[in-house]
Design an enzyme around this catalytic site. Structure first.
Site: not given
Ligand code: IMP
Ligand code: MG
Length: 180
Positions: A44-45, A99, A103-104, A108, A131, A159, A165
């Site tokens: 939902r972000g 998106e 993050d990690t 994606l 990040k 969130d 949000r």
């Molecule tokens: P990834 O799969 O680790 O890249 O995470 C991506 C998802 O993690 C994003 O779509 C967000 O929903 C959530 N996320 C990562 N970092 C944050 C943050 O700092 N605040 C809120 N949601 C985050």
């Molecule tokens: Mg999220």
């Protein structure tokens, strides 16, 4: 918002809107002449970003939504689960994943592989926030709104356990107090 866990504003509303308009112009330029640009928002972000970005793109766009989950609290579980798939066919279309934050890179990576299997004409990524210090899986991000340090952020769609949000800006969240 008067909340003890909201630390400070990282990106204010004006800055957000200015950057989203710029991204809209870049995307408009890059995809001029496209027959079908499909914006795929990640629920939902990405909701607020998708709503503003789509209005900053001066091209005919279609919108679709996909929903995944990987987070509980401020920690990624490491497993990305698809909760809702696309509603429309994307074969032969220009597709841009929208998106909130990379993050990690796990979300994606999963989605890129998933959508590539549907044979779009092109597949790109536009993320409001990045990040890079947290990256575990390298992923290509074509458009980035802001590169931010390794800190948990909320607002403008992002969130913490489904709260915050609707903040109109991006704020830093204080770490939860450790109970003795
Ligand atoms: P990834 O799969 O680790 O890249 O995470 C991506 C998802 O993690 C994003 O779509 C967000 O929903 C959530 N996320 C990562 N970092 C944050 C943050 O700092 N605040 C809120 N949601 C985050
Ligand atoms: Mg999220």
């Amino acid at each position: 918002m008067n909340d003890h866990r909201i630390d400070q504003i990282l990106i204010d509303t004006d800055e957000l809107h200015r950057r989203v308009r710029e991204l809209g112009r870049e995307i408009t330029h890059a995809f001029s002449g496209t027959e079908a640009l499909v914006l795929v928002g990640i629920l939902r972000g990405a909701l607020y970003f998708l709503a503003d970005l789509s209005r900053a793109i001066d091209l005919p766009v279609r919108i679709d939504l996909i929903s995944v989950t990987s987070y509980t609290g401020t920690e990624s579980s490491g497993t990305v689960t698809l909760l809702k798939d696309l509603d429309e066919e994307i074969q032969g279309k220009d597709v841009l994943i929208v998106e909130d934050i990379v993050d990690t890179g796990r979300t994606l990576r999963t989605l890129l592989d998933h959508l590539q299997g549907r044979h779009p004409r092109s597949l790109g990524v536009c993320a409001l926030l990045d990040k890079p210090d947290r990256r575990i899986i390298p992923v290509p991000v074509d458009y980035v709104g802001f590169t931010i340090p390794d800190h948990f952020v909320v607002g403008y769609g992002l969130d913490y356990d489904q709260s915050y949000r609707n903040l109109p800006h991006i704020a830093l969240l204080k770490p939860s107090p450790v109970t003795p």
